[in-house]
Each structure stands twice: as C-alpha cells, then as structure tokens.
Motif scaffolding. Structure first.
Motif, short mmCIF file in Angstrom:
data_model
loop_
_atom_site.label_atom_id
_atom_site.label_comp_id
_atom_site.label_asym_id
_atom_site.label_seq_id
_atom_site.Cartn_x
_atom_site.Cartn_y
_atom_site.Cartn_z
N SER A 19 39.88 36.72 52.90
CA SER A 19 40.51 36.43 51.62
C SER A 19 41.92 35.93 51.81
O SER A 19 42.65 36.38 52.71
CB SER A 19 40.53 37.70 50.75
OG SER A 19 41.26 37.47 49.56
N LEU A 32 39.26 40.74 43.84
CA LEU A 32 37.90 40.22 43.69
C LEU A 32 37.22 40.11 45.05
O LEU A 32 36.04 40.46 45.20
CB LEU A 32 37.93 38.85 43.00
CG LEU A 32 36.59 38.12 42.89
CD1 LEU A 32 35.55 38.95 42.16
CD2 LEU A 32 36.77 36.75 42.22
N GLU A 44 36.01 43.44 46.10
CA GLU A 44 34.82 43.81 45.34
C GLU A 44 33.58 43.14 45.91
O GLU A 44 32.52 43.76 46.00
CB GLU A 44 34.99 43.41 43.87
CG GLU A 44 35.78 44.36 43.02
CD GLU A 44 35.67 43.98 41.55
OE1 GLU A 44 34.56 44.00 40.99
OE2 GLU A 44 36.71 43.63 40.95
N VAL A 45 33.70 41.87 46.26
CA VAL A 45 32.57 41.13 46.83
C VAL A 45 32.15 41.78 48.15
O VAL A 45 30.96 42.01 48.39
CB VAL A 45 32.94 39.64 47.06
CG1 VAL A 45 31.85 38.93 47.85
CG2 VAL A 45 33.19 38.94 45.73
N TYR A 95 30.40 45.10 47.57
CA TYR A 95 29.03 44.90 47.08
C TYR A 95 28.08 44.60 48.24
O TYR A 95 26.93 45.04 48.24
CB TYR A 95 28.99 43.75 46.07
CG TYR A 95 27.58 43.30 45.74
CD1 TYR A 95 26.77 44.05 44.90
CD2 TYR A 95 27.05 42.13 46.30
CE1 TYR A 95 25.47 43.65 44.62
CE2 TYR A 95 25.75 41.73 46.03
CZ TYR A 95 24.97 42.50 45.19
OH TYR A 95 23.67 42.10 44.92
N SER A 128 33.53 41.35 35.77
CA SER A 128 33.59 41.01 37.19
C SER A 128 32.44 40.09 37.60
O SER A 128 31.29 40.29 37.19
CB SER A 128 33.55 42.28 38.04
OG SER A 128 33.57 41.94 39.42
N ALA A 165 31.92 39.74 40.92
CA ALA A 165 31.80 40.12 42.33
C ALA A 165 30.34 40.15 42.77
O ALA A 165 29.98 39.66 43.85
CB ALA A 165 32.47 41.47 42.58
#
Length: 327
Positions: A23, A30, A33-34, A37, A304, A306
């Motif tokens: 990132s 975000l 979060e990705v 997940y 979101s 994500a």
C-alpha cells in the motif's frame, strides 16, 4: 433482488510465499482491510519525504518473482499520490517482482478523458501511459468515470463495480415506489443497471447543461418522480453542486423522499455543507477515497469495498474469472 458479491470456494488458502499486498499512503486503512479479508498482512514499505518534497520509497522485504498487488487511489492530493504510486511501481520493478498489479480504488484524472475544446490534454491517457512505463503489468480499477479509459491502456485492465455493495444497502432500506435517477444523460446505463437489480424499478433522467468545470445548471427531469422515493445514482460526488441542484429539482417535481449514492466521495470545497443543507436524506458512498467517519455528517453513509477488492485480487492471483463477480 439484492446483488451480492459471490465468494469463491478456494482449493487452498492464499500463500504468503506467492502473494504480496502493498500500500501507498493514499488509503492505507482500506488496504489493510483488503489484506485482512484475504488472511494476509501488508508488506512493509518505507515511504518518507525528503526536505525538498521528493518522495523516498523502499520495499522492505524480498518480492523477487512474487505476485504483487499495489493498492493506491490517486485521490487528493492527486499529484502527490500519483507520483508516489509511480515510484512504488519503479521500486517493485527494480526489486524483480514477478508480476505487478496496480489496484486503483479511485482513478485520478479520470474526468479528463477526451478533448472538449481545442489545445486540451487527455490526461487520463497520459496517466495510463505513466503507469505502464513505471512497471504496471495489470490494473484493477473501480467504477471508472468513463469506460473508454480501459482502452487507454496496452495492458490488462479489470474494471470493477461497487454496485453490489451499494445495491445491498439500498435494498435494506425497504423503500417502495422507487425511481432511480440519473444526474445526466451520460449516467443512464449506470442507473439502468442499478434499477435492474432493484426489481426493475423505473428510471428518470435529469437534463443538465454544464456551464464550466465543477458547475452545472439543472434544466428539467425526464420521467415521473411524483410521489416516488427517488435515488440518484452517480459514480462520484465532487463539490456536490450538481447533486444538490438535482435533489432540489426532484423535490420540486413532487418526489417523496430523496436519497443518493455514488462510489467515490471526492467531497471537495463546499460539498459537505451543501449536502447537509440539501433535501437529500442519505448519501451512500464507499471508502474508495479515505474520509474519517467522525468527520462525515450523519447524512453520509460510508460503505467498505474491501471485500470486493479482496475477492478480485484473489481471483486474479488464482487465474479465476473476475467478471463472474458481477453476473
């Protein structure tokens, strides 16, 4: 019928030995979060400015031969985030990454996609060329302002849509007598797609004339909105001038309740104040562009994306279909 994001049954969990999620500084929440997940963590990257404003980047673990996904929207400050993205790409390329995919939840300069007057730049095309030259081998974009931007690239582009996330929330409002409203003629196909997912609700179109950048004069409504619950559908909200004028016109035409949804919450200048003072009950947006929820008024709901991005990344990594997510 509510649109859901289909989650594919994976044969095996994603391996940290094969895949890296990185990132920039544009929207790290975000990106985290990705990664969460997907059952992963972000790869460590050092990003710091020099005293003169230049950006220093160092990828702090080996990515040689690995499938790297770099998450970075080019939102405000657009030029700084874009330059940071280019430097990150160069660092990954020079670190011998196996494949580099840029995940752009928001594509800055997406509105400069054609020449509307003489001697103008087509900056969307320029950004595509810069990303490719810097080392991107694939791009994942979310709700591009103009679909033809995909054609500006000579590399693979996966175009994702936030509609499953937005439609699910709208369906949960349990509104009857719905009408989906496009803020202009160019957004009709997007609005029709939303209407189809919401029990084939009727649509209406706001006829407007743009007088100059970030300003538009609303003219009239094409379609019946009287005594209906109207939901305005757009890809982004910038200064909110067009959105608010459209809502006021819908109210004048007899709409009962007015909602709005958009993927990208740019929210520049007087946008938030305009929305607070408008007839819009709720503006539903996503976190493609970062905003602290504590700084947003109650009228703005932030969802979101994500899971949507994470599922797309896992499918690309596994060479599975991305388009099936939206069928």
């Amino acid at each position: 019928m509510v649109a859901q994001i289909p989650v594919r049954d994976r044969k095996a969990p994603l391996s940290r030995t094969e895949l890296r999620i990185l990132s920039g500084t544009a929207n790290p929440d975000l990106a985290r979060e990705v990664a969460e997940y997907m059952g992963l963590s972000l790869s460590p990257v050092k990003i710091s400015p020099f005293s003169d404003g230049e950006i220093y980047v160092q990828v702090q673990e080996s990515v040689r031969g690995l499938d790297c996904f770099l998450i970075q929207p080019t939102s405000t400050p657009v030029n700084e985030n874009l330059m940071e993205l280019l430097i990150l790409l160069d660092a990954l390329k020079r670190a011998s990454a196996g494949r580099i995919t840029v995940v752009m939840p928001y594509y800055g300069y997406g509105r400069q996609d054609r020449k509307a007057a003489g001697r103008e730049a087509i900056t969307s095309k320029l950004v595509a060329d810069l990303l490719t030259t810097a080392g991107a081998e694939r791009v994942v974009a979310l709700d591009l302002h103009a679909p033809q931007i995909m054609g500006f690239f000579n590399i693979l582009v996966d175009h994702l849509y936030a509609s499953p996330v937005l439609v699910e929330y709208i369906a949960g409002l349990n509104l009857s007598d719905l009408v989906l409203v496009s803020p202009d003629v160019g957004g009709v196909s997007r609005t029709r797609a939303f209407a189809k997912k919401l029990d084939d609700s009727p649509i209406a179109i706001i006829d407007k004339r743009r007088t100059k950048h970030n300003e538009a004069e609303v003219m009239s409504v094409v379609g019946d909105v009287k005594d209906k619950n109207a939901i305005m559908v757009d890809d982004l909200v910038d200064t909110a001038g067009t959105l608010v004028k459209g809502a006021e016109l819908l109210k004048a035409q007899g709409a009962k309740r007015i909602f709005a949804c958009a993927t990208h919450a740019v929210l520049s200048g007087p946008a938030i104040e305009r929305i607070i003072n408008s007839p819009i009950e709720k503006l539903i947006v996503t976190n493609s562009i970062p905003h602290e929820k504590s700084e947003l008024p109650d009228k703005i709901v932030q969802l979101s994306v994500a899971q949507l991005l994470g599922e797309a990344i896992s499918r690309i990594h596994d060479d599975s279909s991305v388009s099936e997510m939206f069928e």
